[in-house]
Motif scaffolding. Structure first.
Motif, PDB file in Angstrom:
ATOM      1  N   HIS A 236       1.115  -1.145  -0.144  1.00  0.00           N
ATOM      2  CA  HIS A 236       0.071  -0.027  -0.020  1.00  0.00           C
ATOM      3  C   HIS A 236       0.846   1.185   0.027  1.00  0.00           C
ATOM      4  CE1 HIS A 236      -3.327  -2.336   1.024  1.00  0.00           C
ATOM      5  NE2 HIS A 236      -2.575  -3.101   1.836  1.00  0.00           N
ATOM      6  N   GLY A 237       0.848   2.081  -1.195  1.00  0.00           N
ATOM      7  CA  GLY A 237       1.267   3.535  -0.983  1.00  0.00           C
ATOM      8  C   GLY A 237       3.076   3.196  -1.174  1.00  0.00           C
ATOM      9  N   HIS A 238       3.777   4.155  -0.808  1.00  0.00           N
ATOM     10  CA  HIS A 238       5.149   4.455  -1.026  1.00  0.00           C
ATOM     11  C   HIS A 238       5.854   4.765   0.350  1.00  0.00           C
ATOM     12  CE1 HIS A 238       8.004   4.015  -4.246  1.00  0.00           C
ATOM     13  NE2 HIS A 238       8.857   4.523  -3.425  1.00  0.00           N
ATOM     14  N   ALA A 239       6.914   4.043   0.511  1.00  0.00           N
ATOM     15  CA  ALA A 239       7.685   4.512   1.802  1.00  0.00           C
ATOM     16  C   ALA A 239       9.146   5.147   1.312  1.00  0.00           C
ATOM     17  CB  ALA A 239       7.702   3.534   2.718  1.00  0.00           C
ATOM     18  N   VAL A 240       9.899   5.827   2.134  1.00  0.00           N
ATOM     19  CA  VAL A 240      11.246   6.130   1.493  1.00  0.00           C
ATOM     20  C   VAL A 240      11.939   6.304   2.832  1.00  0.00           C
ATOM     21  CG1 VAL A 240      12.905   7.633   0.178  1.00  0.00           C
ATOM     22  CG2 VAL A 240      10.490   7.453  -0.610  1.00  0.00           C
ATOM     23  N   GLU A 241      12.924   5.856   3.145  1.00  0.00           N
ATOM     24  CA  GLU A 241      13.839   6.041   4.218  1.00  0.00           C
ATOM     25  C   GLU A 241      15.069   6.797   3.944  1.00  0.00           C
ATOM     26  OE1 GLU A 241      14.660   2.803   7.055  1.00  0.00           O
ATOM     27  OE2 GLU A 241      16.670   2.862   6.400  1.00  0.00           O
ATOM     28  N   ALA A 242      15.836   7.761   4.732  1.00  0.00           N
ATOM     29  CA  ALA A 242      16.914   8.235   4.451  1.00  0.00           C
ATOM     30  C   ALA A 242      17.764   8.118   5.718  1.00  0.00           C
ATOM     31  CB  ALA A 242      16.964   9.850   4.446  1.00  0.00           C
ATOM     32  N   ARG A 243      19.059   7.696   5.771  1.00  0.00           N
ATOM     33  CA  ARG A 243      19.785   7.511   7.010  1.00  0.00           C
ATOM     34  C   ARG A 243      20.791   8.643   7.223  1.00  0.00           C
ATOM     35  NH1 ARG A 243      22.656   1.523   5.951  1.00  0.00           N
ATOM     36  NH2 ARG A 243      21.017   0.436   5.003  1.00  0.00           N
ATOM     37  N   VAL A 244      20.653   9.174   8.293  1.00  0.00           N
ATOM     38  CA  VAL A 244      21.201  10.181   9.020  1.00  0.00           C
ATOM     39  C   VAL A 244      22.588   9.972   9.590  1.00  0.00           C
ATOM     40  CG1 VAL A 244      21.321  12.235  10.692  1.00  0.00           C
ATOM     41  CG2 VAL A 244      18.903  11.625   9.589  1.00  0.00           C
ATOM     42  N   TYR A 245      23.710  10.075   8.983  1.00  0.00           N
ATOM     43  CA  TYR A 245      24.881   9.768   9.488  1.00  0.00           C
ATOM     44  C   TYR A 245      25.663  10.997  10.069  1.00  0.00           C
ATOM     45  CZ  TYR A 245      24.993   5.397   7.162  1.00  0.00           C
ATOM     46  OH  TYR A 245      24.815   3.975   6.648  1.00  0.00           O
ATOM     47  N   ALA A 246      26.647  10.559  10.913  1.00  0.00           N
ATOM     48  CA  ALA A 246      27.654  11.739  11.188  1.00  0.00           C
ATOM     49  C   ALA A 246      28.989  11.461  10.576  1.00  0.00           C
ATOM     50  CB  ALA A 246      28.064  11.304  12.713  1.00  0.00           C
ATOM     51  N   GLU A 247      28.601  12.431   9.339  1.00  0.00           N
ATOM     52  CA  GLU A 247      29.664  12.501   8.275  1.00  0.00           C
ATOM     53  C   GLU A 247      29.850  13.873   7.524  1.00  0.00           C
ATOM     54  OE1 GLU A 247      28.690   8.839   6.004  1.00  0.00           O
ATOM     55  OE2 GLU A 247      27.294  10.196   4.644  1.00  0.00           O
ATOM     56  N   ASP A 248      30.810  13.965   6.883  1.00  0.00           N
ATOM     57  CA  ASP A 248      30.784  15.249   5.990  1.00  0.00           C
ATOM     58  C   ASP A 248      30.846  15.061   4.744  1.00  0.00           C
ATOM     59  OD1 ASP A 248      31.335  17.659   5.127  1.00  0.00           O
ATOM     60  OD2 ASP A 248      32.893  18.085   6.373  1.00  0.00           O
ATOM     61  N   PRO A 249      29.754  15.156   3.787  1.00  0.00           N
ATOM     62  CA  PRO A 249      29.845  14.745   2.474  1.00  0.00           C
ATOM     63  C   PRO A 249      30.732  15.744   1.728  1.00  0.00           C
ATOM     64  CG  PRO A 249      27.387  14.772   3.279  1.00  0.00           C
ATOM     65  CD  PRO A 249      28.437  15.399   4.277  1.00  0.00           C
ATOM     66  N   ALA A 250      31.051  16.878   2.132  1.00  0.00           N
ATOM     67  CA  ALA A 250      32.093  17.415   1.410  1.00  0.00           C
ATOM     68  C   ALA A 250      33.580  17.274   1.638  1.00  0.00           C
ATOM     69  CB  ALA A 250      32.008  19.300   2.127  1.00  0.00           C
ATOM     70  N   ARG A 251      33.878  16.255   2.592  1.00  0.00           N
ATOM     71  CA  ARG A 251      35.153  15.841   2.815  1.00  0.00           C
ATOM     72  C   ARG A 251      35.153  14.359   2.287  1.00  0.00           C
ATOM     73  NH1 ARG A 251      37.317  17.832   8.517  1.00  0.00           N
ATOM     74  NH2 ARG A 251      39.353  17.071   7.451  1.00  0.00           N
ATOM     75  N   GLY A 252      34.381  14.018   1.489  1.00  0.00           N
ATOM     76  CA  GLY A 252      34.402  12.648   0.901  1.00  0.00           C
ATOM     77  C   GLY A 252      33.589  11.540   1.787  1.00  0.00           C
ATOM     78  N   PHE A 253      32.660  12.110   2.683  1.00  0.00           N
ATOM     79  CA  PHE A 253      31.895  11.399   3.755  1.00  0.00           C
ATOM     80  C   PHE A 253      32.633  10.793   4.738  1.00  0.00           C
ATOM     81  CE2 PHE A 253      29.595  10.977  -0.550  1.00  0.00           C
ATOM     82  CZ  PHE A 253      28.447  11.678  -0.121  1.00  0.00           C
ATOM     83  N   LEU A 254      33.846  11.443   5.091  1.00  0.00           N
ATOM     84  CA  LEU A 254      34.296  11.219   6.329  1.00  0.00           C
ATOM     85  C   LEU A 254      33.761  11.189   7.443  1.00  0.00           C
ATOM     86  CD1 LEU A 254      37.667  12.537   5.753  1.00  0.00           C
ATOM     87  CD2 LEU A 254      37.186  10.298   5.145  1.00  0.00           C
ATOM     88  N   PRO A 255      33.875  10.295   8.382  1.00  0.00           N
ATOM     89  CA  PRO A 255      33.064  10.247   9.592  1.00  0.00           C
ATOM     90  C   PRO A 255      33.435  11.434  10.550  1.00  0.00           C
ATOM     91  CG  PRO A 255      33.867   8.195   9.308  1.00  0.00           C
ATOM     92  CD  PRO A 255      34.312   8.934   8.179  1.00  0.00           C
ATOM     93  N   THR A 256      32.430  12.039  11.270  1.00  0.00           N
ATOM     94  CA  THR A 256      32.513  13.112  12.240  1.00  0.00           C
ATOM     95  C   THR A 256      32.348  12.875  13.718  1.00  0.00           C
ATOM     96  OG1 THR A 256      30.378  13.873  11.504  1.00  0.00           O
ATOM     97  CG2 THR A 256      32.193  14.974  10.333  1.00  0.00           C
ATOM     98  N   GLY A 257      32.244  13.766  14.432  1.00  0.00           N
ATOM     99  CA  GLY A 257      32.002  13.173  15.852  1.00  0.00           C
ATOM    100  C   GLY A 257      31.719  14.533  16.714  1.00  0.00           C
ATOM    101  N   GLY A 258      31.691  14.363  18.010  1.00  0.00           N
ATOM    102  CA  GLY A 258      31.183  15.608  18.743  1.00  0.00           C
ATOM    103  C   GLY A 258      30.198  15.250  19.742  1.00  0.00           C
ATOM    104  N   ARG A 259      29.660  16.300  20.576  1.00  0.00           N
ATOM    105  CA  ARG A 259      28.723  16.011  21.642  1.00  0.00           C
ATOM    106  C   ARG A 259      27.563  16.829  21.150  1.00  0.00           C
ATOM    107  NH1 ARG A 259      28.503  15.010  26.947  1.00  0.00           N
ATOM    108  NH2 ARG A 259      30.841  15.032  27.012  1.00  0.00           N
ATOM    109  N   ILE A 260      26.445  15.985  21.166  1.00  0.00           N
ATOM    110  CA  ILE A 260      24.922  16.484  20.661  1.00  0.00           C
ATOM    111  C   ILE A 260      24.716  17.577  21.533  1.00  0.00           C
ATOM    112  CG2 ILE A 260      22.651  15.890  20.268  1.00  0.00           C
ATOM    113  CD1 ILE A 260      23.560  13.372  19.224  1.00  0.00           C
ATOM    114  N   LEU A 261      24.586  18.732  21.127  1.00  0.00           N
ATOM    115  CA  LEU A 261      24.247  20.090  21.920  1.00  0.00           C
ATOM    116  C   LEU A 261      22.754  20.508  21.789  1.00  0.00           C
ATOM    117  CD1 LEU A 261      27.168  22.261  20.727  1.00  0.00           C
ATOM    118  CD2 LEU A 261      27.211  20.895  22.669  1.00  0.00           C
ATOM    119  N   ALA A 262      22.041  20.160  20.563  1.00  0.00           N
ATOM    120  CA  ALA A 262      20.720  20.256  20.811  1.00  0.00           C
ATOM    121  C   ALA A 262      20.202  19.403  19.765  1.00  0.00           C
ATOM    122  CB  ALA A 262      20.214  21.811  20.070  1.00  0.00           C
TER     123      ALA A 262
END
Length: 675
Positions: free
Chosen positions: A323-349
């Motif tokens: 029934h219908g259509h579904a689309v999923e997007a994966r949210v990654y800690a990465e920087d697409p502008a740097r070749g999708f290199l992983p990033t990190g840090g503390r989630i502030l908000a």
């Protein structure tokens, strides 16, 4: 009867997703956690949580935790021990039900070489290739381009595309090293690479009573680094006849190994012809299973539990309706502008729209979020960089895509660089909108999908206004206490804020101080030529309103809302899925911003937080420009750092096994002409 207690041998969003189904069914949940995850959401949400001193791959510790908490079954989720034959067998020895297929099926399908032979014998088409130990991969007559794969692997880890024989030796070395580290097995296979392929997989379910069905397909062609980032159901490519043929082939592949439980048969499809070839079978729940749940209305985790408890499947193939259509997007800690290199840090908000799954869509425009995030959590390099999944359902594909875009625009993660803005650009790309997909699309169109370097004017203005606002006492007792630079006979002076962002350091002037809560000001921004002189700068009218944790900025008549968080001297701003981190520098002249923070030509820095895997040079060694120096690994992803100039290695402050931060100095190369 279903179980009364189930241990979840996993973490993050999948652990939380399983907990929700267990709670709905009235089953007690047991979480396990590493020391790094002691305060993680899944550990807090479960009915009971047990520490694993050795981490999530410690089989004996997981089994001991199950015994100590009275668990009857273990759900492995995906990743970690989900496809580990030894773990499945150890659970059986301990009297625990492994919520997955029999160990023999895991073993048969976990080895890609054996799996190909098994399904080929069952009449399922396979891709031509060569495999160890029977074949010499350096001399095998496969043809190019070719794809190297770890035999025991999955998730795209260790996969390397080679386009010529000259690339093969180094590619095999890298793939073998990754396979050994990630899967404990360095065995490789090489397959003919299908040009412009589509990646389509079939969800299968089987019980212990001989019933096997499929739940239709998922299209997973939008990938980066051979890992999926957007998935949808159904595929825009397949017609009903092709769907039925591929579904039947998947069912036969499952039957060929005596499969029980939920699994996924993955096919590579030649888009121009819809010819399909078996690629592999994942003997577990898939990351992208929510899109199947949304179009079928089924809870796959519940079905896994019922099958594991010995119940027959509650539906037949004829009962399956999409029934219908579904689309999923994966949210990654990465920087697409740097070749999708992983990033990190503390989630502030953090703000995540939608309802945690599973469940049948309530209406057109339903949004589901499967997430393991929490404000204050630290995203490090210990685990995969995937943070969450945003899933949208609509009555048709365009509706689902629009809903997903709106949901991503409403997702805010400050403190960690993510791929959300990239995902929105990808979903809006004309080829994606038209359903004209293949696994190389992201790489081919990357320049169109990554925003240009630099920080937008409105973001610079918002950060400077916010910093200026913070200079104002909440309620100044005396107007002379307002630090706006005003003096008798003259207007307010310009305060210059030097802000370092993706495009370097920019000087932003603010005149007229926003009062507590809101106010008006002027903002001076550099012109396009960036020479920083007063005559070249642009002066714009601005208004600032502080609204809780957000700020509203009107610049040149355009009003925008930003989510804001502070981390020391760094201001994080988020707007419509995009985020920017701007670091405050000392007050100074706008003209001294050019080139600030630039590293020396021969300084080599780590592109991501991670661990030094291999050091390929030594102090005093002469190296050529582009020669590999150090290999850094983070989250099972390797990145080779090369010499930026030709010369001699003057400094090499790292060693194999050493943890490094992003931008840590890995080496210094002295140019040939330097004394």
């Amino acid at each position: 009867m279903l179980f009364h207690t189930v241990l979840i041998a996993n973490r993050g969003e999948i652990a939380l997703r399983i907990i929700r189904t267990l709670r709905r069914l009235g089953i007690r949940s047991v979480a396990v956690h590493s020391d790094a995850d002691a305060g993680a959401p899944h550990a807090r949400e479960a009915d009971t949580a047990v520490r694993l001193p050795g981490g999530y791959l410690d089989i004996e510790a997981v089994v001991a935790a199950a015994a100590a908490t009275g668990a009857q079954a273990v759900h492995p989720g995906y990743g970690f021990l989900a496809e580990n034959t030894a773990f499945a067998r150890r659970c059986a020895e301990a009297g625990l039900v492994f919520v997955g297929p029999p160990a023999e099926a895991v073993e048969a399908m976990g080895d890609k070489i054996r799996a190909k032979a098994t399904v080929s014998a069952a009449g399922v088409p396979v891709v031509p290739g060569a495999a160890e130990p029977d074949d010499d991969l350096l001399t095998a007559d496969i043809g190019f381009p070719a794809l190297i794969k770890p035999s025991a692997g999955g998730g795209g880890k260790g996969m390397v595309l080679v386009r010529s024989a000259a690339e093969l030796p180094d590619a095999l070395e890298s793939a073998r090293r990754t396979a050994a580290a990630a899967f404990g097995d360095a065995t490789l296979l090489v397959e003919r690479f299908v040009e412009d392929p589509r990646h389509i997989e079939i969800q299968v379910l089987a019980d212990a009573h001989g019933n096997v069905i499929h739940l239709g397909e998922r299209e997973c062609s939008l990938q980066r680094r051979h890992q999926k980032i957007v998935e949808e159901a159904p595929s825009p490519l397949l017609d009903e006849e092709t769907r039925a043929r591929m579904g039947a082939a998947a069912v036969e592949a499952a039957r060929s190994v005596g499969y029980v439980g939920a699994g996924t048969v993955e096919f590579i499809v030649q888009g121009s012809t819809a010819d399909y070839y078996f690629m592999e079978m994942n003997t577990r729940l898939q990351v992208e299973h929510p899109v199947t749940e949304l179009v079928t209305g089924l809870d796959l985790v519940e079905l896994q539990l019922r099958v594991a408890a010995g119940e027959p499947l509650p539906l037949t193939q004829d009962d399956v309706r999409l029934h219908g259509h579904a689309v999923e997007a994966r949210v990654y800690a990465e920087d697409p502008a740097r070749g999708f290199l992983p990033t990190g840090g503390r989630i502030l908000a953090l703000h995540e729209p939608g309802v945690p799954g599973p469940g049948r869509p309530a209406a057109d425009g339903t949004v589901r979020v499967d997430s393991g995030l929490a404000a204050g959590a630290v995203v490090g390099s210990d685990y995969d960089p995937m943070l969450s999944k945003v899933i949208a359902w609509g009555h048709d594909r365009p509706s689902a895509l629009r809903t997903l875009d709106r949901a991503l625009a409403g997702t805010t993660v400050l403190g960690v660089t993510t791929n959300i803005a990239f995902l929105r650009a990808l979903l809006a790309h004309p080829e994606v909108a038209a359903g004209d997909l293949d696994t190389g699309l992201v790489e081919r169109r990357l320049g169109e999908l990554v925003p240009p370097a630099g920080t937008p004017d409105d973001v610079l203005a918002a950060a400077a206004l916010l910093l200026q606002h913070e200079l104002v006492p909440a309620a100044p007792a005396d107007p002379w206490d307002v630090p706006d630079g005003w003096r008798p006979g003259a207007g307010a002076a310009w305060t210059v804020w030097r802000l370092e962002g993706p495009g370097g350091v920019t000087a932003v002037g603010v005149r007229g101080l926003p009062a507590a809560g809101s106010g008006a000001a002027e903002v001076r921004l550099p012109s396009g030529d960036g020479d920083g002189t007063a005559g070249a700068d642009r002066v714009l009218r601005a208004d600032l309103t502080v609204d809780g944790t957000d700020v509203l900025v009107t610049l040149d008549g355009v009003r925008r809302r930003y989510a804001v968080a502070r981390d020391g001297d760094t201001v994080w701003l988020g707007r419509e899925g995009s985020t920017w981190a701007l670091t405050r520098h000392h007050l100074g002249d706008p003209g001294d911003r050019a080139g600030a923070g630039a590293a020396g030509d021969g300084v080599v820095r780590s592109p991501m937080p991670g661990t030094v895997l291999v050091v390929k040079t030594a102090v005093g060694e002469r190296v050529a420009e582009g020669q590999p120096l150090v290999i850094v690994e983070a989250m099972k992803m390797e990145h080779t750092v090369t010499a930026p100039v030709g010369g001699t290695v003057a400094e090499l402050p790292v060693r194999a096994g050493q943890a490094v931060d992003m931008d840590a100095v890995l080496a210094v190369v002295r140019r040939e002409e330097e004394p």
